[in-house]
Design a protein around this motif. Structure first.
Motif, mmCIF file in Angstrom:
data_model
loop_
_atom_site.group_PDB
_atom_site.id
_atom_site.type_symbol
_atom_site.label_atom_id
_atom_site.label_comp_id
_atom_site.label_asym_id
_atom_site.label_seq_id
_atom_site.Cartn_x
_atom_site.Cartn_y
_atom_site.Cartn_z
ATOM 1 N N ASP A 203 35.035 -56.440 -2.502
ATOM 2 C CA ASP A 203 34.340 -56.902 -3.824
ATOM 3 C C ASP A 203 35.516 -56.258 -4.720
ATOM 4 O OD1 ASP A 203 33.058 -58.897 -2.313
ATOM 5 O OD2 ASP A 203 31.207 -57.637 -2.623
ATOM 6 N N ILE A 204 35.331 -54.706 -4.378
ATOM 7 C CA ILE A 204 35.848 -53.924 -5.695
ATOM 8 C C ILE A 204 37.467 -54.408 -5.782
ATOM 9 C CG2 ILE A 204 36.550 -51.583 -6.236
ATOM 10 C CD1 ILE A 204 34.139 -50.566 -4.834
ATOM 11 N N ILE A 206 38.943 -57.326 -4.796
ATOM 12 C CA ILE A 206 39.233 -58.720 -5.427
ATOM 13 C C ILE A 206 38.937 -58.782 -6.788
ATOM 14 C CG2 ILE A 206 38.233 -60.942 -5.269
ATOM 15 C CD1 ILE A 206 37.739 -60.323 -2.080
ATOM 16 N N ASN A 207 37.776 -57.996 -7.318
ATOM 17 C CA ASN A 207 37.395 -58.060 -8.877
ATOM 18 C C ASN A 207 38.434 -57.226 -9.646
ATOM 19 O OD1 ASN A 207 34.977 -59.260 -8.146
ATOM 20 N ND2 ASN A 207 33.958 -57.214 -8.113
ATOM 21 N N ALA A 208 39.190 -56.402 -9.182
ATOM 22 C CA ALA A 208 40.105 -55.434 -9.641
ATOM 23 C C ALA A 208 41.371 -56.712 -9.976
ATOM 24 C CB ALA A 208 40.530 -54.515 -8.998
ATOM 25 N N CYS A 209 41.599 -57.118 -8.893
ATOM 26 C CA CYS A 209 42.685 -58.211 -9.065
ATOM 27 C C CYS A 209 42.328 -59.505 -9.784
ATOM 28 C CB CYS A 209 42.946 -58.853 -7.596
ATOM 29 S SG CYS A 209 43.612 -57.542 -6.379
ATOM 30 N N SER A 210 41.217 -59.959 -9.773
ATOM 31 C CA SER A 210 40.700 -61.035 -10.745
ATOM 32 C C SER A 210 40.978 -60.671 -12.135
ATOM 33 C CB SER A 210 39.227 -61.396 -10.155
ATOM 34 O OG SER A 210 39.165 -61.863 -8.944
ATOM 35 N N LYS A 211 40.400 -59.392 -12.521
ATOM 36 C CA LYS A 211 40.694 -58.873 -13.979
ATOM 37 C C LYS A 211 42.038 -59.101 -14.505
ATOM 38 C CE LYS A 211 36.719 -56.048 -13.987
ATOM 39 N NZ LYS A 211 36.171 -54.670 -14.266
ATOM 40 N N LYS A 215 44.310 -63.802 -7.510
ATOM 41 C CA LYS A 215 43.487 -63.793 -6.395
ATOM 42 C C LYS A 215 44.277 -63.035 -5.413
ATOM 43 C CE LYS A 215 40.534 -66.263 -3.556
ATOM 44 N NZ LYS A 215 39.675 -67.639 -3.171
#
Length: 301
Positions: A203-204, A206-211, A215
């Protein structure tokens, strides 16, 4: 209600089989069956559904097992507490940990602790992130190393030990392998290898990429850090991982590159229950690791 009855009940519940439970307990099957039947008769309910040689817990049996697990942990802790008050330097530390702290962080801390307390013993349990939190809350263990440190949960006490960088791991022949640093956005078109769903470090990433508005293309999943390293070594993708997992060496045919803009970090710490005190030897270890990582951080600065 006797302790022996509860122990027999728990063994049958965990194995779902009277014969296997009896073998594990080194007693006759008839003794196990008799004690469980006596317990059911005393409680006035059926704890098991009998299905030939196998059994399954009834709904009330499942509830009873949860409560008895907690009760037995309390009894075990009480016994250990008495023993450890007599000599805390020879007691046992029960500590749980995630896979990302298994190779270096926890072993390093234990090794240093044993230099001061060579007779201390450890019971170690590896678990997923949310299971670590639940295990501390429910009394399965009194202490867990964890990363990132959960800040919202009210039923635990938390202490951040250090903050570490997350770095990129690339195949050695990757076009960006000679860079001194990377922007995470540079990897947006690459196949990623990540841990499966349920791992918080996934999740860390994926969230870093999403920011950054993309994706990650997850091409492969590996069940542990070593599997991810192997997949990157084989040239099958890129990944991000905590720098501590690469502290001893970078896997063959890979390169480790720091991330900038943004930097990605995670906190690493220790959690303990709010409603229970640590046992004496656990308290020794708890205080020790705070001092130990504070000294390491000061040295690294």
């Amino acid at each position: 209600m006797e302790i022996r009855q509860l122990q027999y009940f728990m063994e049958v519940a965990n194995r779902e089989h009277f014969t296997e439970a009896a073998d594990a307990l080194h007693v006759a099957q008839s003794a196990v069956s008799r004690q469980v039947s006596n317990l059911e008769r005393e409680l006035g309910v059926d704890l098991f559904i009998r299905e030939g040689r196998r059994v399954k817990l009834t709904p009330i049996g499942k509830m009873f097992l949860q409560r008895i697990n907690k009760a037995m942990n309390v009894i075990e802790d009480a016994t250990r507490e008495v023993e450890e008050y007599l000599d805390p330097e020879k007691g046992t530390v029960r500590v749980a940990f995630p896979i990302s702290l298994a190779a270096y962080t926890l072993p390093t801390a234990i090794s240093a602790f044993r230099l001061s307390y060579p007779d201390a013993k450890f019971q170690l349990k590896q678990a997923l992130y949310h299971d670590l939190i639940e295990g501390v809350i429910k009394g399965e263990f009194n202490m867990a190393l964890i990363g990132p440190v959960p800040m919202e949960e009210k039923k635990i006490k938390r202490k951040i030990l250090f903050t570490e960088d997350v770095v990129a791991l690339l195949p050695i022949h990757h076009p960006l392998a000679d860079k001194s640093h990377l922007h995470l956005r540079d990897l947006k078109d690459d196949p990623f290898v990540l841990l499966p769903e349920g791992f918080v470090f996934r999740d860390i990433v994926i969230n870093a990429c999403s920011k950054l508005g993309f994706k990650p293309n997850i091409a492969f999943e590996g069940d542990d850090i070593d599997a991810l390293k192997g997949l990157v070594s084989a040239g099958l993708g890129v990944t991000l991982m905590p720098e501590v997992t690469l502290v001893d060496s970078t896997p063959r045919a890979t390169v480790k590159i720091p991330l900038v803009e943004p930097t990605v970090t995670r906190t690493v710490g220790v959690i303990t229950p709010t409603d229970r005190e640590l046992l004496p030897t656990e308290e020794l270890f708890y205080q020790f690791i705070q001092d130990f990582f504070a000294r390491l951080s000061h040295f690294n600065d």
